[in-house]
Structure formats: C-alpha cells, structure tokens
Design a protein around this motif. Sequence first.
Motif, PDB file in Angstrom:
ATOM      1  N   LEU A 142      47.643  54.489  40.452  1.00  0.00           N
ATOM      2  CA  LEU A 142      48.893  54.779  41.148  1.00  0.00           C
ATOM      3  C   LEU A 142      50.024  53.889  40.659  1.00  0.00           C
ATOM      4  CD1 LEU A 142      47.577  55.223  44.818  1.00  0.00           C
ATOM      5  CD2 LEU A 142      48.111  57.010  43.152  1.00  0.00           C
ATOM      6  N   GLU A 143      49.726  52.615  40.437  1.00  0.00           N
ATOM      7  CA  GLU A 143      50.747  51.696  39.945  1.00  0.00           C
ATOM      8  C   GLU A 143      51.196  52.066  38.536  1.00  0.00           C
ATOM      9  OE1 GLU A 143      48.701  48.024  40.379  1.00  0.00           O
ATOM     10  OE2 GLU A 143      48.996  47.916  42.551  1.00  0.00           O
ATOM     11  N   ARG A 144      50.258  52.540  37.742  1.00  0.00           N
ATOM     12  CA  ARG A 144      50.573  52.888  36.349  1.00  0.00           C
ATOM     13  C   ARG A 144      51.388  54.170  36.251  1.00  0.00           C
ATOM     14  NH1 ARG A 144      45.800  52.922  34.863  1.00  0.00           N
ATOM     15  NH2 ARG A 144      45.338  55.151  34.710  1.00  0.00           N
ATOM     16  N   THR A 145      51.100  55.124  37.134  1.00  0.00           N
ATOM     17  CA  THR A 145      51.728  56.441  37.026  1.00  0.00           C
ATOM     18  C   THR A 145      52.879  56.653  37.999  1.00  0.00           C
ATOM     19  OG1 THR A 145      50.187  57.426  38.623  1.00  0.00           O
ATOM     20  CG2 THR A 145      49.527  57.432  36.283  1.00  0.00           C
ATOM     21  N   GLY A 146      52.941  55.827  39.040  1.00  0.00           N
ATOM     22  CA  GLY A 146      53.953  56.028  40.057  1.00  0.00           C
ATOM     23  C   GLY A 146      53.622  57.134  41.034  1.00  0.00           C
ATOM     24  N   ALA A 147      52.417  57.662  40.973  1.00  0.00           N
ATOM     25  CA  ALA A 147      52.000  58.723  41.883  1.00  0.00           C
ATOM     26  C   ALA A 147      51.875  58.188  43.311  1.00  0.00           C
ATOM     27  CB  ALA A 147      50.662  59.305  41.429  1.00  0.00           C
ATOM     28  N   THR A 148      52.042  59.073  44.278  1.00  0.00           N
ATOM     29  CA  THR A 148      51.880  58.710  45.689  1.00  0.00           C
ATOM     30  C   THR A 148      50.933  59.704  46.352  1.00  0.00           C
ATOM     31  OG1 THR A 148      53.777  60.051  46.365  1.00  0.00           O
ATOM     32  CG2 THR A 148      54.196  57.731  45.817  1.00  0.00           C
ATOM     33  N   LEU A 149      50.334  59.270  47.453  1.00  0.00           N
ATOM     34  CA  LEU A 149      49.391  60.121  48.196  1.00  0.00           C
ATOM     35  C   LEU A 149      49.815  60.150  49.665  1.00  0.00           C
ATOM     36  CD1 LEU A 149      46.072  58.766  46.602  1.00  0.00           C
ATOM     37  CD2 LEU A 149      47.397  60.772  45.907  1.00  0.00           C
ATOM     38  N   PRO A 150      50.897  60.845  49.978  1.00  0.00           N
ATOM     39  CA  PRO A 150      51.472  60.781  51.335  1.00  0.00           C
ATOM     40  C   PRO A 150      50.606  61.401  52.422  1.00  0.00           C
ATOM     41  CG  PRO A 150      52.597  62.445  50.015  1.00  0.00           C
ATOM     42  CD  PRO A 150      51.697  61.698  49.082  1.00  0.00           C
ATOM     43  N   THR A 151      49.676  62.304  52.075  1.00  0.00           N
ATOM     44  CA  THR A 151      48.862  62.946  53.122  1.00  0.00           C
ATOM     45  C   THR A 151      47.685  62.083  53.555  1.00  0.00           C
ATOM     46  OG1 THR A 151      47.405  64.102  51.549  1.00  0.00           O
ATOM     47  CG2 THR A 151      49.446  65.216  52.199  1.00  0.00           C
ATOM     48  N   LEU A 152      47.326  61.077  52.762  1.00  0.00           N
ATOM     49  CA  LEU A 152      46.121  60.279  53.023  1.00  0.00           C
ATOM     50  C   LEU A 152      46.395  59.286  54.153  1.00  0.00           C
ATOM     51  CD1 LEU A 152      43.233  59.956  51.989  1.00  0.00           C
ATOM     52  CD2 LEU A 152      44.070  58.250  50.361  1.00  0.00           C
ATOM     53  N   ARG A 153      45.713  59.473  55.283  1.00  0.00           N
ATOM     54  CA  ARG A 153      45.978  58.667  56.472  1.00  0.00           C
ATOM     55  C   ARG A 153      44.880  57.645  56.778  1.00  0.00           C
ATOM     56  NH1 ARG A 153      47.133  63.909  58.830  1.00  0.00           N
ATOM     57  NH2 ARG A 153      45.213  63.691  60.057  1.00  0.00           N
ATOM     58  N   ASP A 154      43.633  57.945  56.402  1.00  0.00           N
ATOM     59  CA  ASP A 154      42.516  57.065  56.751  1.00  0.00           C
ATOM     60  C   ASP A 154      41.606  56.881  55.550  1.00  0.00           C
ATOM     61  OD1 ASP A 154      42.647  56.532  59.786  1.00  0.00           O
ATOM     62  OD2 ASP A 154      42.911  58.704  59.652  1.00  0.00           O
ATOM     63  N   ILE A 155      41.237  55.616  55.275  1.00  0.00           N
ATOM     64  CA  ILE A 155      40.330  55.293  54.183  1.00  0.00           C
ATOM     65  C   ILE A 155      39.189  54.448  54.743  1.00  0.00           C
ATOM     66  CG2 ILE A 155      40.053  54.118  51.965  1.00  0.00           C
ATOM     67  CD1 ILE A 155      43.007  54.652  51.435  1.00  0.00           C
ATOM     68  N   ALA A 156      37.981  54.970  54.643  1.00  0.00           N
ATOM     69  CA  ALA A 156      36.796  54.239  55.085  1.00  0.00           C
ATOM     70  C   ALA A 156      36.085  53.674  53.867  1.00  0.00           C
ATOM     71  CB  ALA A 156      35.859  55.158  55.857  1.00  0.00           C
ATOM     72  N   ALA A 213      48.112  54.156  54.916  1.00  0.00           N
ATOM     73  CA  ALA A 213      46.844  54.608  55.498  1.00  0.00           C
ATOM     74  C   ALA A 213      46.203  53.495  56.306  1.00  0.00           C
ATOM     75  CB  ALA A 213      45.892  55.072  54.397  1.00  0.00           C
ATOM     76  N   GLY A 214      45.403  53.898  57.275  1.00  0.00           N
ATOM     77  CA  GLY A 214      44.601  52.941  58.018  1.00  0.00           C
ATOM     78  C   GLY A 214      43.269  52.731  57.324  1.00  0.00           C
ATOM     79  N   PHE A 215      42.772  51.493  57.364  1.00  0.00           N
ATOM     80  CA  PHE A 215      41.520  51.156  56.684  1.00  0.00           C
ATOM     81  C   PHE A 215      40.422  50.881  57.704  1.00  0.00           C
ATOM     82  CE2 PHE A 215      44.637  50.634  53.451  1.00  0.00           C
ATOM     83  CZ  PHE A 215      43.980  50.955  52.271  1.00  0.00           C
ATOM     84  N   GLU A 220      42.595  45.521  62.875  1.00  0.00           N
ATOM     85  CA  GLU A 220      41.982  44.287  62.377  1.00  0.00           C
ATOM     86  C   GLU A 220      42.239  44.104  60.884  1.00  0.00           C
ATOM     87  OE1 GLU A 220      38.107  43.768  65.228  1.00  0.00           O
ATOM     88  OE2 GLU A 220      38.330  45.650  64.136  1.00  0.00           O
ATOM     89  N   HIS A 221      42.279  45.193  60.137  1.00  0.00           N
ATOM     90  CA  HIS A 221      42.618  45.087  58.722  1.00  0.00           C
ATOM     91  C   HIS A 221      44.052  44.611  58.529  1.00  0.00           C
ATOM     92  CE1 HIS A 221      38.914  47.372  57.901  1.00  0.00           C
ATOM     93  NE2 HIS A 221      39.022  46.904  56.687  1.00  0.00           N
ATOM     94  N   ARG A 222      44.959  45.116  59.359  1.00  0.00           N
ATOM     95  CA  ARG A 222      46.351  44.669  59.253  1.00  0.00           C
ATOM     96  C   ARG A 222      46.478  43.190  59.576  1.00  0.00           C
ATOM     97  NH1 ARG A 222      47.464  50.176  60.726  1.00  0.00           N
ATOM     98  NH2 ARG A 222      46.996  49.792  62.917  1.00  0.00           N
TER      99      ARG A 222
END
Length: 513
Positions: free
Chosen positions: A269-283, A303-305, A325-327
């Motif tokens: 993402l950092e290399r390409t500048g792409a974004t993932l706006p729909t992604l809300r939760d990452i487990a 996103a929430g982790f 807690e992640h925050r």
Amino acid sequence: MPVTSPTRLHDLIAAAAAAVPERPAVVVPDGPSVTFAEFDRRITEIAEWVGRRSRPGDRIAVIADNGLDYAGLYYGVPRGGRVLALINQRLSAEEQLGQLAVVDPAVVLGDAKYLSALGAGTDRRLIAFDDAEWSDSAPAAEDDGANNDDANTDDANTDDANTDDAAWLLFTTGSTGAPKGVVHSHRSLLAAVSGTVAGRAVAPGGVYLLPFPMCHIAGYNLLVQHAVQATVLPVAAYRPESFAAVVDRHGVTSCSLAPTMLHSLLEYLERTGATLPTLRDIAYGSAAIPADLLRRAMRQLDAGFHQGYGMTETGGNLAFLGPDEHRAGAQDQPSILASTGRPHPGVEVRLGDDGEILVRGPQVAPRSWPADQPLTVDGWLHTGDVGRFDEAGRLVVVDRLKDVIITGGENVSSREVEDVLSTHPAVEHVAVVGVPDPHWGEAVCAVVVTRSEEDPAALIEHVRARLAGFKRPRHVLFRTALPLTTNGKVDKAAVRRYARESLSTTEISSPNS
C-alpha cells in the motif's frame, strides 16, 4: 449468534438460507459463487454423495486449495454423518500418505494436482473435484462383510448427524513429530464459533476474506462468518497485490491476516498509494503484533484490530484482544500488545503449577485420533504454552513448553526436522530450534555437529527434498558439541540461547531465505 440454538454445523447454513436466501454465501474471486439457498442445496447433495460411497462414521479426506468445493465439504460431509479429514496440501506427498494411513479414509477428494502427486503410493479411492458430480446417482457403498449392521438404505441419508458426532479431523504438530489427529464434534466447533462471535464482537452481514489454508483450524472463521450470515471469499494463496485487488473489487469488510501478511500488505500500500476504504475489521493470530507494525497499520487502514489466541484442540480462538485495547497499545500502553486478551465467557482458563495454560470448556476437542491418548487431564487441556495474567486480567503467553516452531503461521516440529537431518551422512548431532524472524515470526534454525566439513546449503536441500518447504532450516549453525543437561539430553534452552545470540551478531542464512 443469529441462529437459534444450532446443534449441527449445517444448521448455520439452513438458518441463513431461510433468512437471506439470495445473499452470496461463498464467492471465489475469479471463480464460482453461490447464494445461501444454493449453498444449502449443495450441502445436501454432498451429504448424499458421500453417503453413497461410504458408511456412517467413515472418514472422507480432502487435499485441496481453498475454494467452493472445500467450503461445501466443511458442512456436507458432517451432515451425512461422516468425518471430514483435512490434509495439508503443502505437505510433501510422503507426509500426506503418512497422514492418510492414520486417517484410513473411505474416499480422498481434492484438486487433481495434489491427488496425482500421490502416485502409486496409495490404493485409496482418489476422486478429483473436477470428476465429482455432487448430484450424481452412483450406487451405495458395497458391503464387504465387515459391517453388516451398517449395510442398509440409511447409509445415504442426508441428515445422519447428531450434535456429539465427530465432524472434522485435523492434524496438529506434536513435539514428537508424529502425526497427531484431533477430532472435533459439531458441538465443540459450534461452541468455538459462539465464543468467537461473542468474544470478538463479529459484525453481521459483511463480506469476509479468508486467506489461510482451510486445512488449518483457522478455517473455522468460515463458520463464524456464516453464523452471522456474512459472505465469505476463500482465496487459494495470499499475495498483497491480489489481496488488495479482491478487497477493492468485492467490497471486503473484514479479514484474517497473520502479522507477516499485514507487514507485506502495508509495504504494498505504501509503495502503490492504494487504499482499502471498505476494510473495517482485521483479525490476526499465531503471534503478537509489534507496536510499530500496528501503528503503521492504523495510519494506513481505517480498521479495528482483533487478536485471537487458540489452537487446533480448542476449535478456534478462546481469548480476544479488541480494537480499543489495540488503540491504547499503539498510543501509550504497549504492554497491552504483549497479551492475547481476555478469555470469552464460555471457556475456563487457569495456570498450572509450572505456569502452563490450561483450558476447559465445550469447545475443547472431545478426543484425539487415533484415540490412544486423551487430549485432556481431569477435563483440562494442557496447551503446552506458559502464560500469566496481567493486572487487567488479560492472558499473556510467555513461551511454549513444546519445541514447536511457528513460522509464517505454520507449525513445524523440531524433532521432525532433526530426524531428517540426522539421516545426512555428514551430520553427527543436531538440534533444531526456532529463532526470531522479522518477517516469518520465527525461523527454523539447525545447530549441527558434523563428522566432516559440509556446506549449509546441502543440509537445507536435504530437508527440502523430504519435507514441506516451510520446514527447511533458514539458518544453519555449526558447533563442535551440543550442550547437554545433567541427564544427558540435549539442552534445548541452551541451544536456543546460543542460536539467538549467534544470529543477533552474525547473519548465517540459507541462500533461499
């Protein structure tokens, strides 16, 4: 969980088919998809199919990449009163044959590329997905005289399952290196699902991407998402560029990632500048997340982790660390990130006299396969992990009692690699340990005493030719002798310290690392 008291795995799909029949249940990127109503019918067809080719209680093995057929087998095989045996497709053919010998399946299903690799090593019934017409009308299994009581027209019943019946058989790597099967029932898997829905506050009705191999217990996340009537996208392999494309194209709202996967995704993402706006939760699971990695992820992804702690024997995760807690951990309380979170209310966790984490609850697997060694002692599962509770009641995993290395989310038995290296003519003694690795979490390191001078690459290749690629050593260190305990055994703790200290000052890596 929006399902009213499910007692069998396929109850999850039946409930979703009744509530949201036209919602996609499984979508394979660049492949087929089915609605919940269609998936419910497909599960019935699979149950009938296996019923005509096996007997109640038989094992049906699968060796395949993630996909629609695999997802159907998750539910369809147990619905027909059979047990789905999940064989890791990344193992060598020799390893797979060893596990099949333990399982003794009536049928082996899967991708043709994996079944053909088994060659003449087995006389078992191999059927590729491309040749399996779930709605066909093949005759029922012939009676061989061994089970006359089972030879009746009920063998192909589509609804033979009871809540305490065995549903899945999975393999976990034991400290001895021998194949260790774990049998989960409908009840234990559903208990794990219920605990995760509550403990991780799983959002209903979203779109979930599953990048982990479905032969792992991580595949239970498919059940978790279907319990909240979400759409699941199983992908055959993880690559950050294709992962990002699938998230963007399908509006993925949640996913599971190992920290190593997250690291490569952020770099992309950092290399390409792409974004993932729909992604809300990452487990994520299998390893704690470094604070720096979490901060990068929180900057890049809105996103929430969620972290989960569990194992094959618990049917999935049993303790969870949530987004708040992640925050806090990313801001000014990094010690929180050392924990795996709090156990959910449906499970009991305590520490043994030696600090070992002990678990009791309905999600613990009821038995092993073969059933020659109990999984629990007085009802408690001994996890092999050493832990403690912090001041807020969160579980902290300190270390492992077992000499199992977790590299890139895969379990590697040190004993298994040692046994293979010991067959090399130049090796006199060897000890294999895990060492920290910034990308893989842990890397396999072999500390070797040789009879003659040997190139590290030759030893690595010796393992690669006999075991799965992720089991090969990424580091080889040489010593004139291995440290021993007072009773003459190799002192693994001392070997581990030596390896980590050596590699912190000298980079001795495999040429393929």
